[in-house]
Design a protein around this motif. Sequence first.
Motif, PDB file in Angstrom:
ATOM      1  N   PRO A   1      -7.775   7.374  -4.709  1.00 52.18           N
ATOM      2  CA  PRO A   1      -8.947   6.788  -3.896  1.00 52.18           C
ATOM      3  C   PRO A   1      -9.511   5.587  -4.310  1.00 52.18           C
ATOM      4  O   PRO A   1     -10.143   4.722  -3.537  1.00 52.18           O
ATOM      5  N   PHE A   2      -8.870   4.769  -5.421  1.00 53.57           N
ATOM      6  CA  PHE A   2      -9.406   3.589  -5.750  1.00 53.57           C
ATOM      7  C   PHE A   2      -8.447   2.394  -5.276  1.00 53.57           C
ATOM      8  O   PHE A   2      -8.689   1.091  -5.675  1.00 53.57           O
TER       9      PHE A   2
ATOM     10  N   ALA B   1     -11.208  12.538   5.063  1.00 55.66           N
ATOM     11  CA  ALA B   1     -10.645  12.515   3.168  1.00 55.66           C
ATOM     12  C   ALA B   1      -9.454  12.321   3.102  1.00 55.66           C
ATOM     13  O   ALA B   1      -9.149  11.484   2.216  1.00 55.66           O
ATOM     14  N   ILE B   2      -8.525  12.476   4.142  1.00 52.41           N
ATOM     15  CA  ILE B   2      -6.825  11.923   3.870  1.00 52.41           C
ATOM     16  C   ILE B   2      -6.806  10.679   4.073  1.00 52.41           C
ATOM     17  O   ILE B   2      -6.111  10.019   3.426  1.00 52.41           O
ATOM     18  N   GLN B   3      -7.598   9.959   4.966  1.00 52.67           N
ATOM     19  CA  GLN B   3      -7.638   8.529   5.231  1.00 52.67           C
ATOM     20  C   GLN B   3      -8.054   7.743   3.996  1.00 52.67           C
ATOM     21  O   GLN B   3      -7.529   6.740   3.428  1.00 52.67           O
ATOM     22  N   SER B   4      -8.965   8.297   3.468  1.00 50.71           N
ATOM     23  CA  SER B   4      -9.760   7.706   1.964  1.00 50.71           C
ATOM     24  C   SER B   4      -9.088   8.118   0.807  1.00 50.71           C
ATOM     25  O   SER B   4      -9.414   7.739  -0.264  1.00 50.71           O
TER      26      SER B   4
ATOM     27  N   ASP C   1      -9.322  11.233  -0.395  1.00 51.77           N
ATOM     28  CA  ASP C   1     -10.302  11.816  -1.343  1.00 51.77           C
ATOM     29  C   ASP C   1      -9.627  13.445  -1.622  1.00 51.77           C
ATOM     30  O   ASP C   1      -9.972  14.403  -1.127  1.00 51.77           O
ATOM     31  N   TYR C   2      -8.918  13.293  -2.815  1.00 50.41           N
ATOM     32  CA  TYR C   2      -8.236  14.628  -3.192  1.00 50.41           C
ATOM     33  C   TYR C   2      -9.018  15.789  -3.254  1.00 50.41           C
ATOM     34  O   TYR C   2      -8.782  16.841  -2.775  1.00 50.41           O
ATOM     35  N   ALA C   3     -10.383  15.779  -3.741  1.00 45.83           N
ATOM     36  CA  ALA C   3     -11.340  16.727  -4.127  1.00 45.83           C
ATOM     37  C   ALA C   3     -11.577  17.311  -2.905  1.00 45.83           C
ATOM     38  O   ALA C   3     -11.417  18.684  -2.818  1.00 45.83           O
ATOM     39  N   ILE C   4     -12.058  16.770  -1.638  1.00 44.49           N
ATOM     40  CA  ILE C   4     -12.290  17.376  -0.248  1.00 44.49           C
ATOM     41  C   ILE C   4     -10.977  18.140   0.177  1.00 44.49           C
ATOM     42  O   ILE C   4     -11.183  19.008   0.728  1.00 44.49           O
ATOM     43  N   ILE C   5      -9.807  17.212   0.149  1.00 47.51           N
ATOM     44  CA  ILE C   5      -8.769  17.832   0.632  1.00 47.51           C
ATOM     45  C   ILE C   5      -8.249  19.148  -0.046  1.00 47.51           C
ATOM     46  O   ILE C   5      -7.954  19.873   0.894  1.00 47.51           O
ATOM     47  N   ASN C   6      -8.380  19.040  -1.149  1.00 45.47           N
ATOM     48  CA  ASN C   6      -7.919  20.244  -1.716  1.00 45.47           C
ATOM     49  C   ASN C   6      -8.767  21.362  -1.632  1.00 45.47           C
ATOM     50  O   ASN C   6      -8.344  22.689  -1.384  1.00 45.47           O
ATOM     51  N   ALA C   7     -10.046  21.295  -1.514  1.00 42.51           N
ATOM     52  CA  ALA C   7     -11.011  22.471  -1.278  1.00 42.51           C
ATOM     53  C   ALA C   7     -10.841  22.784   0.084  1.00 42.51           C
ATOM     54  O   ALA C   7     -11.067  24.001   0.558  1.00 42.51           O
ATOM     55  N   LEU C   8     -10.775  21.841   1.015  1.00 37.78           N
ATOM     56  CA  LEU C   8     -10.744  22.268   2.610  1.00 37.78           C
ATOM     57  C   LEU C   8      -9.548  23.076   2.812  1.00 37.78           C
ATOM     58  O   LEU C   8      -9.510  24.047   3.531  1.00 37.78           O
TER      59      LEU C   8
END
Length: 321
Positions: A34-35, A280-283, A285-292
């Motif tokens: 993410p960074f 979330a995929i574009q950025s 953002d693993y936390a949102i991807i995994n949860a969804l």
Amino acid sequence: MWKTVLRRFLIMIPQLFILSILVFALGKMMPGDPFTGMISGDTKGDQLIQLREKYGLNKPTHEQYIDWIKNIVTKWDFGKSYTYKVPVAQKIGERAGNTIKLSLLTLILTYLIAIPLGILAGRYHNSKIDKAIVAYNFISYAVPTFVLGLLMLLLFGYKLRLFPVTGSVEIGVQPGTFAYFKSKLHHMILPAFTAAILRTTGTIQYLRNEIIDAKTQDYVKTARSKGVPINKVYTHHIFRNSLLPVAAFFGFTIYGLLSGSIFIETIFAYPGMGELFISAIQSRDYAIINALVLLFGFLLLLGSLLSDIIMSIVDPRIRID
């Protein structure tokens, strides 16, 4: 039946556990983190290291997974979004309402279109009506989601200006008022109708085939020989039995609407879980991807169970195992 339902729920636990391992591993296989996008001439390497340490991204992958799954099980904490700086559960909760409302409207429109067309195609088999419906079915099945979505957006959104092209409600409308409800519905109609057109194919085809088969069954011939009016034969005999395949896939239909809204929400810039998943995929953002992904996996398992339950209710001869 309830013992079976409980057993199926217990079986979901190891299935979701395996899914969590797979989705976490695949997320870590994505290039960068993410960074990564923060690297620039003004950003020092030690600042990136501090950010990765703060969010635990410098730990070995298995330790990150253990911390993540432990927080989910013990605290129902899916982590914090790297992009939005809020808890993942909170961010998904903000978007879930829009997706559920859009899916419900899509489901209603789907059956309002598909059931009458399926009945007409089956009842008037090989007629011009049937051929026209079959042609529509082939077209709706073949056209890609993004193509139809862009065409509908161009025609009804930009050319005719009948519907808004972005968002889920007008800015400045007071929540809880009739104007707010009207604005929400107005924003949902175009994406819901587009999704409904794409999802009528299976229902129409199943219903058409079942009605055609049912017309040759003995119970239909017996009813006709007793002088039962043809309309009553269709409504009380053929139609009721022909709905079984439609009911069988009802649970999967709900799952498909909730998890398959990714492209529709992205095309129409509708702020739901699908649009959140793409961003979330574009950025990264693993936390949102995994949860969804975990949520979509749970909905798939739940849809399978719901379909079995509905089938056992509609047809008492069927028992779920």
